[in-house]
Design an enzyme around this catalytic site. Sequence first.
Site, mmCIF file in Angstrom:
data_model
loop_
_atom_site.group_PDB
_atom_site.id
_atom_site.type_symbol
_atom_site.label_atom_id
_atom_site.label_comp_id
_atom_site.label_asym_id
_atom_site.label_seq_id
_atom_site.Cartn_x
_atom_site.Cartn_y
_atom_site.Cartn_z
ATOM 1 N N HIS A 139 0.718 -1.288 -0.039
ATOM 2 C CA HIS A 139 -0.061 -0.100 0.081
ATOM 3 C C HIS A 139 0.832 1.285 -0.005
ATOM 4 O O HIS A 139 1.917 1.246 0.870
ATOM 5 C CB HIS A 139 -0.996 0.009 1.200
ATOM 6 C CG HIS A 139 -1.771 1.073 1.309
ATOM 7 N ND1 HIS A 139 -2.807 1.212 0.582
ATOM 8 C CD2 HIS A 139 -1.616 2.246 2.082
ATOM 9 C CE1 HIS A 139 -3.579 2.333 0.881
ATOM 10 N NE2 HIS A 139 -2.823 2.988 1.660
ATOM 11 N N ASP A 175 -6.593 -2.361 4.601
ATOM 12 C CA ASP A 175 -5.213 -1.778 4.788
ATOM 13 C C ASP A 175 -4.918 -1.733 6.393
ATOM 14 O O ASP A 175 -4.247 -0.834 6.952
ATOM 15 C CB ASP A 175 -4.910 -0.422 4.242
ATOM 16 C CG ASP A 175 -5.306 -0.414 2.698
ATOM 17 O OD1 ASP A 175 -4.866 -1.227 1.984
ATOM 18 O OD2 ASP A 175 -5.867 0.686 2.363
HETATM 19 C C1 GRF Z 1 1.658 0.552 -6.240
HETATM 20 O O1 GRF Z 1 2.119 1.980 -5.851
HETATM 21 C C2 GRF Z 1 1.229 -0.232 -5.146
HETATM 22 O O2 GRF Z 1 1.813 0.427 -3.676
HETATM 23 C C3 GRF Z 1 -0.416 -0.005 -5.215
HETATM 24 O O3 GRF Z 1 -0.642 0.292 -6.426
HETATM 25 C C4 GRF Z 1 0.593 0.705 -7.304
HETATM 26 C C5 GRF Z 1 0.956 -0.464 -8.129
HETATM 27 O O4 GRF Z 1 1.785 -0.424 -9.158
HETATM 28 N N1 GRF Z 1 -0.997 -0.822 -4.396
HETATM 29 P P1 GRF Z 1 2.268 -1.667 -10.012
HETATM 30 O O5 GRF Z 1 1.207 -1.902 -10.677
HETATM 31 O O6 GRF Z 1 2.885 -2.595 -9.205
HETATM 32 O O7 GRF Z 1 3.382 -1.044 -11.075
#
Ligand code: GRF
Length: 220
Positions: A139, A175
């Site tokens: 998160h 979360d």
């Molecule tokens: C990340 O910033 C993660 O924290 C959030 O969604 C984003 C996903 O990015 N849950 P990716 O798809 O892994 O590039």
Amino acid sequence: MSQVGHKGPARSGARQTLNYRLMASLQKNIVILISGTGSNMVAIARAAQKQAWQQKWGVRVAAVISNNAAAGGLTLAKDLGLATEVVPHKSFESREAFDAALMARIEPHAPALVVLAGFMRILTPGFVQHYAGRLINIHPSLLPAFTGLNTHQRAIDAGCRVAGTTVHQVTSELDQGDILAQAVVPVLPGDSADTLAARVLTQEHIIYPQAVRDFFERGV
Ligand code: GRF
């Protein structure tokens, strides 16, 4: 006759469960769920390859599953030689029906760990309960601050001097699960949500693979 008809499928179901269990004892499978870009999925898969998780611990990424057929991460996963699957949430009338279909695709992999990596669906309590202790998420905030969406803009608006990201166990409360890893980045003057997100993401690519590795090394 009806009894025979009843026993057949039940037996084959039991046999299938046994097969899954046997598979799980030999191989520690990771299933990664994505909805979009998939950069965290790539970071984990690359770490698994570079650090020879399969050879060292029998740990491998068995499948990448997306609820979104257009997720860019699906192409990246295929390029890495990973098996991909799509379970489009829009085809289901309820969260329960979608989660049941998702579980039906996950279970054959007998996952030791299910990794949410930018998976933008809220999971039902039944799903979360089924994978309790082996379901983790990343998160983009320093939990317990800024649960939910728009975390970067909210951190900027609140005047935070630091922001960051958290890897945590998934529980039925959004979360809220146990924190497994965190990384901190500065919030710089003039930051937008996008520049802050990009800074946070570079840290996610370090701590998420490490947290997955820790899970298997220490059984966190
Ligand atoms: C990340 O910033 C993660 O924290 C959030 O969604 C984003 C996903 O990015 N849950 P990716 O798809 O892994 O590039």
